[in-house]
Design an enzyme around this catalytic site. Structure first.
Site, PDB file in Angstrom:
ATOM      1  N   CYS A 100      42.726 -36.465 -17.119  1.00 12.95           N
ATOM      2  CA  CYS A 100      43.574 -37.286 -17.987  1.00 12.95           C
ATOM      3  C   CYS A 100      44.170 -36.481 -19.134  1.00 12.95           C
ATOM      4  O   CYS A 100      45.346 -36.647 -19.474  1.00 12.95           O
ATOM      5  CB  CYS A 100      42.774 -38.474 -18.520  1.00 12.95           C
ATOM      6  SG  CYS A 100      41.339 -38.014 -19.540  1.00 12.95           S
TER       7      CYS A 100
ATOM      8  N   HIS B  63      38.674 -40.081 -23.434  1.00 12.08           N
ATOM      9  CA  HIS B  63      39.760 -40.379 -22.506  1.00 12.08           C
ATOM     10  C   HIS B  63      41.076 -40.372 -23.277  1.00 12.08           C
ATOM     11  O   HIS B  63      41.158 -40.908 -24.390  1.00 12.08           O
ATOM     12  CB  HIS B  63      39.553 -41.743 -21.847  1.00 12.08           C
ATOM     13  CG  HIS B  63      40.699 -42.160 -20.987  1.00 12.08           C
ATOM     14  ND1 HIS B  63      41.055 -41.494 -19.832  1.00 12.08           N
ATOM     15  CD2 HIS B  63      41.593 -43.187 -21.114  1.00 12.08           C
ATOM     16  CE1 HIS B  63      42.106 -42.086 -19.288  1.00 12.08           C
ATOM     17  NE2 HIS B  63      42.454 -43.122 -20.043  1.00 12.08           N
TER      18      HIS B  63
END
Length: 509
Positions: free
Chosen positions: A382, A268
């Site tokens: 992301c 992430h």
């Protein structure tokens, strides 16, 4: 370019044909051009004795045989034949629906998380209006037949009609070929990600298991003389609460690809900022409102005919940087330094990006793993938000350090995708019921599971569809696409994407 050449030739050829036919008095002038075009779609090689023939192939009809333009419009809205004519049979041709602009159920206001964060997403349709029917739409055939006339007093073709028919058909043939060639050449790969004017109103059905951006705050306005440090933040996804999609991806990747990088390289990404004047730290990231599984696969609700999507993503900005979280398991490294006014310009762009890019897309779809292979669809996740922000900062004058930066990408491999339609054209009242059933049958095994046995059985169904039958139905831009899958089917990579260079960014604008 090929389309323009074909279209130009057909246009000039038709202009010459029209000029010749007008000199003979064979071309009707009391029907609108678009009505003549519609009629031409249904012409036959030899007009029946009591039917109609193509414009330019007969002498002017008696007044009662061809209504005027005003009457023609009235006939289009009516189901009766003109006076003196037998009722024409109705055509069962179904109206074609194409992709259209999305129409949200009701307007909404989008702000960054913390300044009014949306708590639910809605992808229920119809998001796109059905396309307008063309020449093949219901009613066109009846209108054409109603506007026909006989061949004359004795039912004979006038002299000189055959050349006009031949020229008319040649012109239509050339135009048809040009349009067909242009249809295949207009497809743009990768399909551009569609942006919207605002976010839809949240649907109460979509509920987040974990609150989105719980500590969000508005983006502050920095002083122009402030110096802002920019940090790259990255940590493994398994530290975040993304729902049970990780189990699906782990098993899919285990079955379809032997090199296992999943547990360590599903990352992430976020961005950190630090003000040197105040010493305050900030974190900015972009992720799913309702966990990754909801953004990747739909809900099949019994009361709804179409799959129901909860696939929104949004930006989250909050005070502080969790140094321990990012340093111990991932990355926290400074990549650039920017002045306060550049940060403020970036903040305005982030708000625009967040309001117009509203949905999350997990997959990157390519033709093969080979370098330079055709990309059909790009992901929107992301890492793409971080990359877009870096590029914007470079455009605004930021200088980035020369360090290696890697990102996770989840690939599907397929042949050229086939466009299927939107929610209305597939699942609507006049939609393709066979296709609708196939799409729902494909998505059924991806539903949330409560038992391991049920999950393993669903995995076998997924294997049968994707590997044995090599099928995948992709939802992108609120439209459905069919992917003819190819080996290695799915692959998770952790590959380098360099930080932007200011000169290269400016030259590409």
């Amino acid at each position: 370019m090929g389309f323009l050449v074909w279209f130009g030739l057909a246009g000039s050829y038709w202009a010459e044909v029209r000029k010749q036919l007008q000199t003979r008095g064979d071309l009707y002038t009391d029907a609108r051009p678009e009505e003549q075009g519609i009629m031409s779609q249904f012409q036959k090689k030899e007009a029946p004795r009591r039917g109609w023939s193509a414009p330019g192939c007969r002498a002017p009809a008696p007044r009662h045989g061809l209504p005027k333009a005003g009457e023609m419009a009235a006939l289009r809205r009516s189901s009766v034949s003109p006076p003196g004519r037998r009722p024409a049979p109705q055509s069962p041709v179904r109206e074609r629906a194409g992709p259209g602009r999305p129409k949200w159920p009701s307007p909404g206001v989008t702000r960054l998380a913390g300044g009014g964060v949306p708590r639910a997403c809605s992808a229920r349709g119809p998001f796109a209006s059905p396309g307008s029917g063309g020449a093949g739409s219901t009613g066109s055939r009846h209108m054409a037949q109603a506007g026909s006339a006989g061949r004359g007093a004795a039912g004979q073709k006038p002299a000189g009609a055959a050349p006009g028919c031949a020229l008319w058909r040649w012109a239509l043939g050339l135009l048809w070929l040009a349009l067909a060639a242009a249809g295949s050449s207009r497809r743009q790969w990768p399909v551009p990600y569609k942006r919207f004017s605002f976010r839809p109103e949240p649907d109460p059905y979509c509920q987040a298991k974990y609150t989105f951006c719980p500590t969000g705050s508005p983006i502050p306005i920095m002083k122009d003389d402030d110096v802002i440090e920019v940090f790259r933040l990255q940590a493994p996804v398994w530290e975040f609460k993304y729902g049970n999609l990780l189990g699906h991806l782990w098993l899919l990747h285990r079955c379809f690809h032997t090199r296992m990088v999943f547990t360590q390289k599903i990352m992430h990404d976020a961005i950190g900022f630090k003000s040197t004047l105040t010493g305050q730290n900030y974190t900015m990231e972009w992720y799913e409102l309702f966990q990754l599984g909801n953004c990747t696969f739909p809900h099949l609700r019994p009361e709804m005919n179409a799959p129901f999507w909860c696939n929104q993503g949004a930006a989250c900005f909050f005070e502080g940087i969790d140094d321990i979280h990012w340093k111990e398991n991932g990355t926290l490294v400074q990549v650039a330094t920017i002045p306060g006014n550049t940060f403020n310009k970036m903040a305005k762009w982030v708000k625009w990006d967040n309001e117009t890019g509203i949905y999350y897309e997990t997959w990157t779809v390519q033709a093969s793993p080979e370098k330079g292979a055709e990309t059909w669809f790009e992901s929107y996740d992301c890492s793409k938000f971080v990359l877009r922000t870096y590029n914007k900062l470079a455009e605004l004058g930021a200088e980035f350090k020369k360090i290696e930066t890697n990102y996770t990408r989840i690939f599907l491999y397929s042949g050229e995708p086939t466009y299927l339609g939107n929610e209305t054209s597939i699942f609507g009242p006049t939609g393709n019921q066979t296709l609708a059933l196939a799409v729902k049958r494909f998505y059924y095994p991806f539903k949330p599971h409560s038992a391991t046995k049920e999950f393993l059985f669903s995995l076998l169904q997924i294997f049968d569809a994707v590997i044995i039958h090599r099928q995948f139905y992709l939802f992108y831009n609120f439209e459905y696409w069919f992917l003819p899958m190819k080996f290695p089917f799915i692959k998770i990579t952790y590959e380098e994407i360099p930080l932007p260079n200011r000169n290269n960014t400016l030259s590409g604008l």
